[in-house]
Design an enzyme around this catalytic site. Structure first.
Site, PDB file in Angstrom:
ATOM      1  NE  ARG A 245      -2.906   0.386   3.306  1.00 20.83           N
ATOM      2  CZ  ARG A 245      -2.153   0.457   4.416  1.00 20.83           C
ATOM      3  NH1 ARG A 245      -1.365   1.495   4.628  1.00 20.83           N
ATOM      4  NH2 ARG A 245      -2.202  -0.502   5.314  1.00 20.83           N
TER       5      ARG A 245
ATOM      6  CE  LYS B 284     -12.993   9.362 -17.475  1.00 18.34           C
ATOM      7  NZ  LYS B 284     -13.270  10.560 -16.684  1.00 18.34           N
TER       8      LYS B 284
ATOM      9  CE1 TYR C 214     -17.073  12.411 -14.883  1.00 20.92           C
ATOM     10  CE2 TYR C 214     -16.520  12.294 -12.558  1.00 20.92           C
ATOM     11  CZ  TYR C 214     -16.922  11.674 -13.722  1.00 20.92           C
ATOM     12  OH  TYR C 214     -17.152  10.332 -13.729  1.00 20.92           O
TER      13      TYR C 214
ATOM     14  CG  ASP D 138     -10.293  17.316 -13.634  1.00 24.40           C
ATOM     15  OD1 ASP D 138      -9.597  16.782 -14.527  1.00 24.40           O
ATOM     16  OD2 ASP D 138     -11.319  16.783 -13.167  1.00 24.40           O
TER      17      ASP D 138
END
Ligand SMILES: *Cc1c(COP(=O)(O)O)cnc(C)c1O
Length: 385
Positions: free
Chosen positions: A52, A201, A104, A176
């Site tokens: 992690r 994306k 978004y 963003d």
């Protein structure tokens, strides 16, 4: 292979972060599919204790995305929203986040439905209006968060100008940068403090990974974000990091083709008798064309347009008629997608509010892929009939 700021984007896309594997010389960073690392003696290890916290495949990817944005630190998360979540966790009850008004949907939901009730306030304003921005900054405002180009109306915000206003009040700006990708736009160079990506994306680019990333230059901020990455634990798995590293190697080539296809298709749509308004920053008719041309290297591959017959019905006929453009949410993959924000991604926004922001009933959004242009045009042409 190491990379540096002087190298071209394509060189960095292929080489940054990726060194031959020390155990075998494998040119591709292996998928370190492990949860833990064996220690020689308590506390004596090779820099890796638990996956992690650190993983070599993830390290390679983090170095790669940092290089693509010309930033010092890259920090990856299990999704774009998990990356945004880490940014919001920098703040506390009573703090205020000032956002662009065209976010978004998932980002808006995270701010209003998860952090709002916990006392972190968010407000949404038109960031093309710098006077409004200046007036909207309150003593408790701790962050400005924006997207450009916006979704789905493809407005362009002036990152440099917004960062200058924010700097007067010592407020960091997070951008963003998902819609532009690091190939077309680098917000850190324009004054931003944090760059956010839904890596899902364009960066990963093949519609096979969900991932997010942050890129920053500030040492203390990077330290805190890495702490949050480990402490909250929304880390990406090594297989996804490998797929993303592979996708990145062609980012510049994919973007070139997608942008070229999008520009041609936007021009075609603009001259089509059934089409109403075409929203694409590369068209001279776009209200922020000049800003887009100076802020971005190319105009991106997202197009929105509406129909002269502005009804859900008319839009549905087009959406049902394409064969190559697949009806789906998401964007930025090699394949072209078509979507209807009013009934899909933005269905939760009341109709009046949608219409006020230019999101009409018949508005159709395209994510233009890298297929042969002629086939894309033919597909839209027959769907518009
Ligand atoms: C998809 C998207 C997100 C969310 O990213 P996920 O990887 O889906 O969590 C955030 N911002 C923008 C602009 C997006 O398109």
């Amino acid at each position: 292979m190491s990379s540096n700021d002087k190298q071209g984007f394509g060189t960095k896309a292929v080489h940054a972060g990726v060194a031959p594997d020390p155990t075998s010389g494998a040119i591709m960073t292996p998928i370190y599919q492990t949860s833990t690392y064996v220690q020689e003696a308590p506390g004596k290890h090779k820099g890796y204790e638990y996956a992690r916290t650190q993983n070599p495949t993830r390290d390679a990817l983090q170095a790669s995305i940092a290089a693509l944005e010309n930033g010092k630190y890259g920090i990856c998360f299990s999704s774009g929203l998990a990356a945004m979540d880490a940014v919001i966790k920098l703040f506390q009850t009573g703090d205020d986040i000032l956002c662009g008004n065209d976010l978004y949907g998932g980002s808006y939901r995270l701010l209003t439905k998860v952090y709002g009730p916990m006392g972190i306030k968010s407000r949404y304003i038109d960031m093309t209006n710098l006077d409004l921005l200046r007036k909207s900054i309150l003593p408790e405002t701790k962050l400005i968060w924006l997207e450009t180009p916006t979704n789905p109306t493809l407005q362009i915000f002036d990152i440099k100008a917004i960062c200058m206003v924010a700097k007067e009040k010592n407020i960091p700006v997070a951008v963003d940068n998902t819609f532009a990708s690091p190939y077309l736009q680098n917000p850190l160079a324009l004054g931003a403090t944090i760059v956010h990506h839904s890596i899902t994306k364009y960066i990963a680019g093949h519609s096979d990974v969900i991932m997010g990333g942050l890129i920053v230059n500030d040492d203390a901020l990077a330290e805190r974000l890495k702490f949050l990455q480990n402490a909250s634990g929304a880390v990406p798995g090594p297989q996804d990091c490998f797929l993303t590293l592979r996708g990145i190697k062609t980012l510049h080539i994919r973007m070139d083709r997608s942008c070229e296809n999008a520009m041609r298709l936007a021009q075609y749509l603009q001259n089509h008798p059934r089409v109403g308004k075409v929203m694409y920053p590369g068209l001279k008719t776009h209200p922020q064309y000049t800003l887009a041309a100076s802020q971005m290297k190319n105009f991106g591959a997202m197009i929105s347009f509406d129909l002269k017959d502005d009804s859900m019905d008319a839009a549905n006929k087009v959406l049902g008629g394409t064969k190559l453009f697949s009806l789906a949410e998401s964007l930025g993959g090699v394949e072209s997608l078509i979507g209807h924000p009013a009934s899909m991604t933005h269905a939760s926004i009341p109709r009046e509010q949608r219409l006020a922001s230019g999101l009409t009933d018949s508005l159709i959004r395209l994510s233009v892929g890298i297929e042969s242009y002629e086939d894309l045009e033919k597909d839209i042409e027959q769907a518009l009939k």
